[in-house]
Design an enzyme around this catalytic site. Structure first.
Site, PDB file in Angstrom:
ATOM      1  N   TYR A  64     -13.749  17.839 -15.838  1.00 10.38           N
ATOM      2  CA  TYR A  64     -14.543  16.618 -15.653  1.00 10.38           C
ATOM      3  C   TYR A  64     -15.485  16.792 -14.446  1.00 10.38           C
ATOM      4  CZ  TYR A  64     -15.550  11.846 -14.233  1.00 10.38           C
ATOM      5  OH  TYR A  64     -16.189  10.708 -13.837  1.00 10.38           O
ATOM      6  N   ASP A 113      -5.100  17.922 -16.456  1.00 11.49           N
ATOM      7  CA  ASP A 113      -5.680  16.606 -16.700  1.00 11.49           C
ATOM      8  C   ASP A 113      -5.512  16.333 -18.198  1.00 11.49           C
ATOM      9  OD1 ASP A 113      -7.356  14.449 -17.292  1.00 11.49           O
ATOM     10  OD2 ASP A 113      -8.798  14.968 -15.729  1.00 11.49           O
ATOM     11  N   ARG A 115       0.824  -1.234   0.000  1.00 12.14           N
ATOM     12  CA  ARG A 115       0.000   0.000   0.000  1.00 12.14           C
ATOM     13  C   ARG A 115       0.847   1.267   0.000  1.00 12.14           C
ATOM     14  NH1 ARG A 115      -1.274   3.162   4.042  1.00 12.14           N
ATOM     15  NH2 ARG A 115      -1.277   1.572   5.653  1.00 12.14           N
ATOM     16  N   LYS A 169      -8.924   5.328 -19.278  1.00 13.20           N
ATOM     17  CA  LYS A 169      -9.256   5.701 -20.656  1.00 13.20           C
ATOM     18  C   LYS A 169      -8.166   5.239 -21.623  1.00 13.20           C
ATOM     19  CE  LYS A 169     -12.872   7.779 -18.873  1.00 13.20           C
ATOM     20  NZ  LYS A 169     -12.778   7.637 -17.436  1.00 13.20           N
TER      21      LYS A 169
HETATM   22  N1  PLP Z   1     -10.575  13.012 -15.946  1.00  8.13           N
HETATM   23  C1  PLP Z   1     -11.313  12.919 -17.063  1.00  8.13           C
HETATM   24  C2  PLP Z   1     -11.073  13.873 -18.192  1.00  8.13           C
HETATM   25  C3  PLP Z   1     -12.303  11.937 -17.173  1.00  8.13           C
HETATM   26  O1  PLP Z   1     -13.036  11.861 -18.300  1.00  8.13           O
HETATM   27  C4  PLP Z   1     -12.518  11.049 -16.086  1.00  8.13           C
HETATM   28  C5  PLP Z   1     -13.572  10.001 -16.152  1.00  8.13           C
HETATM   29  O2  PLP Z   1     -14.390   9.978 -17.015  1.00  8.13           O
HETATM   30  C6  PLP Z   1     -11.742  11.190 -14.935  1.00  8.13           C
HETATM   31  C7  PLP Z   1     -10.771  12.173 -14.907  1.00  8.13           C
HETATM   32  C8  PLP Z   1     -11.929  10.277 -13.753  1.00  8.13           C
HETATM   33  O3  PLP Z   1     -11.352   9.034 -14.026  1.00  8.13           O
HETATM   34  P1  PLP Z   1     -11.751   7.655 -13.282  1.00  8.13           P
HETATM   35  O4  PLP Z   1     -13.131   7.313 -13.705  1.00  8.13           O
HETATM   36  O5  PLP Z   1     -10.690   6.712 -13.725  1.00  8.13           O
HETATM   37  O6  PLP Z   1     -11.671   7.940 -11.805  1.00  8.13           O
END
Ligand code: PLP
Length: 400
Positions: A111, A183, A59, A208
């Site tokens: 997001y 991001d 962990r 993704k």
């Molecule tokens: N950042 C973006 C641009 C996303 O589209 C997403 C999820 O759709 C996330 C972060 C969050 O990712 P996770 O679902 O792996 O926690």
């Protein structure tokens, strides 16, 4: 391949192997363990007190399979260090808690999960949060009131694909003594490397494109060794590590990332060109089209335009729903970045909960359909979209 042999990232991702086994496997074994046995207490103390390298407890991030993945993640963003997480939101929350305590300024559309985290959880904890819908230089400067604040943004943005000028934002952030976190999920490190454009930290939903097969949930953060250390401490105590099995699966996926992204770019470009001007399509939003408002900026800061594309349907929200429901190859599903093509209608999925007024402020219409263009034959994808559009248009004409 020896460790210091100079190679391109795509070569390093394939030959990123730290642990050799007795049987000559080209890949490292998966260390499915939570703990590590020591021959005696003195040897254990040597590791605890950092006199000798070694592993103590998974962990904490000390696991050979996870650390091997992290080398690959760092190489992708040309960063000094990388951290793997159990999800994209785990990477984002640890980054914000580690570096955003003086205050967070969000630029542009982010997001929904990040938005919720900041508005519903960080603000009640006493972290000042400002949301700036536009990347206005004066507004950004005025919002950065304290040294050490964190600016957070995404480009291309969801679902409008709007492009932010990362060099310009990084310049202001640096001048104000703040940090910039980006991001980079939508672009992927193959198409865009924010650290090279002046950002301090990069986060990904590895669920993704990095994972790329819609079969794992993971996250990543890449940065300097110094900034990574603080994030690693939060990850350790929030318990946000991914399992060694998931880490091995993600390492497997990274080996084909450059190849997959090239094809996502090509397929999305072909689909965007075919839909631009097609009957029933009011507008195609794709950074690779010269008509797209952020096209020139995308050319300057990206190496490819990505697999995400949004179109506006001429007949409004109901017509857009009809197109989505008539698709046969595109799956009606949330998420993105997998080998399979997906469609979603942002107004009734990802951006449903923010309400109609806020959607209008952000330029998100009911008639928008967002596509994650996958790796199927592009001719099949185009034919699928055209037959769905033709059906929806014919249905529209029968209405009074
Ligand atoms: N950042 C973006 C641009 C996303 O589209 C997403 C999820 O759709 C996330 C972060 C969050 O990712 P996770 O679902 O792996 O926690």
């Amino acid at each position: 391949m020896t460790d210091n042999y100079p190679t391109a990232p795509s070569t390093r991702l394939i030959h990123n192997r730290r642990h050799r086994d007795a049987f000559g496997s080209p890949y490292s074994p998966v260390y499915n363990t939570t703990t590590y046995r020591f021959p005696d207490t003195e040897a254990q103390l040597d590791v605890i007190e950092a006199r000798k390298p070694g592993y103590l407890y998974t962990r904490w991030g000390t696991n050979p399979t996870i650390q091997e993945l992290e080398q690959g993640l760092a190489a992708l963003e040309q960063a000094e260090a990388g951290l793997a997480f159990a999800s994209g939101m785990a990477a984002i929350s640890a980054t914000i808690l580690a570096h955003g305590q003086q205050g967070v300024v969000c630029v542009g559309d982010i997001y929904g999960g990040t938005q919720e985290l900041l508005a519903n959880h960080c603000q009640p904890l006493g972290i000042p949060v400002t949301f700036l819908l536009q990347a206005d230089a004066e507004q950004l400067k005025a919002s950065l009131t304290t040294q050490g604040m964190l600016v957070f943004c995404e480009t291309p943005a969801n679902p409008t694909l709007a492009i932010l000028d990362l060099r310009a934002i990084a310049g202001i952030v640096q001048e104000k003594g703040a940090l910039l976190a980006v991001d980079n999920t939508f672009a992927s490190p193959i198409n865009q490397r924010p650290l090279e454009l002046g950002a301090d930290l990069v986060v990904h939903s590895a669920t993704k494109y990095l994972g790329g097969h819609s079969d794992l949930t993971a996250g990543a953060m890449m940065s300097s060794a110094r900034l990574t250390e603080t994030v690693a401490a939060w990850r350790k105590n929030l318990g946000q590590l991914l399992s060694p099995e998931t880490a091995a699966l993600l390492s497997r996926s990274l080996r084909t990332l450059p190849l997959r992204i090239r094809q996502h770019n090509e397929n999305a470009m072909a689909v965007a060109r075919a839909l631009d001007g097609y009957p029933g399509v009011a507008r195609v939003l794709y950074p690779g089209l010269p008509s797209f408002p952020g096209h020139q900026l995308a050319r300057e800061q990206m190496n490819g335009f990505g697999g995400m594309m949004t179109i506006e349907i001429a007949g409004g929200g109901a017509a857009a729903t009809a197109v989505a429901d008539n698709l046969r190859i595109f799956l009606l599903a949330t998420s993105l970045g997998g080998v399979e093509s997906l469609v979603s209608q942002p107004a009734i999925t990802s951006h449903h909960d923010i309400g109609a007024e806020e959607r209008e402020n952000r330029g998100i219409s009911d008639s928008m359909l967002r596509f994650s263009v996958g790796l199927e034959d592009p001719a099949d994808l185009i034919a699928d979209l055209q037959q769905a559009l033709d059906k929806a248009t014919a249905r529209d004409k029968t209405r009074p």
